[in-house]
Design an enzyme around this catalytic site. Structure first.
Site, PDB file in Angstrom:
ATOM      1  N   ARG A 190      79.072  25.826  15.579  1.00  0.00           N
ATOM      2  CA  ARG A 190      79.784  26.656  14.613  1.00  0.00           C
ATOM      3  C   ARG A 190      81.209  26.914  15.100  1.00  0.00           C
ATOM      4  O   ARG A 190      82.155  26.879  14.309  1.00  0.00           O
ATOM      5  CB  ARG A 190      79.055  27.981  14.381  1.00  0.00           C
ATOM      6  CG  ARG A 190      77.730  27.841  13.650  1.00  0.00           C
ATOM      7  CD  ARG A 190      77.081  29.185  13.408  1.00  0.00           C
ATOM      8  NE  ARG A 190      77.801  29.989  12.425  1.00  0.00           N
ATOM      9  CZ  ARG A 190      77.571  31.270  12.190  1.00  0.00           C
ATOM     10  NH1 ARG A 190      76.653  31.921  12.900  1.00  0.00           N
ATOM     11  NH2 ARG A 190      78.264  31.916  11.269  1.00  0.00           N
TER      12      ARG A 190
ATOM     13  N   CYS B 199      81.371  37.549  16.621  1.00  0.00           N
ATOM     14  CA  CYS B 199      80.328  36.571  16.299  1.00  0.00           C
ATOM     15  C   CYS B 199      80.464  36.227  14.824  1.00  0.00           C
ATOM     16  O   CYS B 199      81.573  36.016  14.339  1.00  0.00           O
ATOM     17  CB  CYS B 199      78.947  37.127  16.645  1.00  0.00           C
ATOM     18  SG  CYS B 199      78.592  38.722  15.864  1.00  0.00           S
TER      19      CYS B 199
END
Length: 279
Positions: free
Chosen positions: A179, A237
């Site tokens: 990611r 995050c």
């Protein structure tokens, strides 16, 4: 106070004259709701607290500046904690299924809102049951606590501060490497990371059983990422939940860290913000 507590120490505390308030924060992104697991069995006396409705403010659609798990309003959060029996001078222990990542959300929120006597159960409910500890299905009705939320106990960054931090500090992106590199993005509409961020997948803070690494191992891990004593450091995050666990892990290693709470979901909601890809 050490931010984690062992199964043995929690069991002993539950048998003391003034046991801690125990909060069950089992949660899985996309469901099923954690209340189902709680009703099947939980640590005796534990109160269930819901991630989406009680540890987060309502989410806009589409997700906006505050991110996918906006921080709750101080009064709303205080009401949830009082309902669970949390008082200003009482101990609190939070747990989730295993790794402490979801439970760290309430650890961070309580610390941010001025309550220092909070820990996360190391290894979570999995460790509790593996040790043969008792499990209950009774939902308690605790006496209301007197907790009052006072913001500012831990540091927060806004988007501008997160963007500027890599110039003289370390901004940790704790999502999975694929990611971070923008090879995949299963949740947010834009793939990539904040320019200058360093990838530090949160799974690297845990052992194979979901327990937090010891302080020495954590210090070595973060030193390899450029986090040295006295460094300015912050974490983000996808939505701010997993990065709360990073702040906890850094605290366990003796390192103070800030949180960019909107995280990638908030950053990427503004198409004018720069996006980096690759390493």
């Amino acid at each position: 106070m050490n931010p984690v507590i062992s199964v043995a120490d929690l069991a002993a505390a539950l048998g003391s004259e003034r046991p801690p308030v125990v909060l069950d924060i089992r949660y899985k992104l996309g469901g099923p709701p954690g209340i189902g697991w709680y009703r099947e069995g939980h640590v005796p006396g534990a109160v269930f607290v819901d991630m989406d409705s009680e540890l987060s403010a309502p989410v806009s659609a589409p997700v906006g500046e505050a991110g996918r798990h906006p921080l709750p309003d101080a009064d709303a959060f205080a009401a949830v904690m009082r309902r669970a029996g949390v008082s200003a001078d009482g101990d609190v222990v939070a747990y989730d299924g295993a790794d402490g990542i979801a439970a760290s959300r309430v650890w961070w929120l309580l610390r941010y809102f001025g309550h220092d006597r909070v820990r996360v159960l190391d290894g979570g409910f999995q460790a509790w049951t593996a040790a043969g500890r008792p499990v209950d299905t009774v939902e308690p009705a605790p006496a209301p606590g007197d907790f009052a939320a006072k913001p500012g106990g831990l540091r927060l960054l806004d988007a501008a501060e997160a963007a500027a931090l890599p110039a003289d500090g370390v901004l940790l992106d704790v999502r999975a490497a694929e990611r971070f590199r923008a090879e995949t993005e299963p949740i947010d509409p834009v793939a990539g990371h904040i320019p200058g961020a360093v990838n530090a997948p949160e799974t690297g803070t845990l052992d194979a059983e979901g327990r937090l690494l010891d302080a020495e191992a954590l210090r070595a891990r973060y030193a390899a990422l450029g986090v040295v004593p006295g460094a300015r450091v912050a974490a983000y995050c996808g939505s701010g939940v997993t990065a709360s666990h990073t702040v906890l892990a850094l605290a366990s290693a003796g390192i103070d860290a800030a949180l960019y709470a909107p995280s990638w979901s908030g950053w990427s909601s503004d198409p004018a913000r720069p996006v980096a890809t690759g390493e």
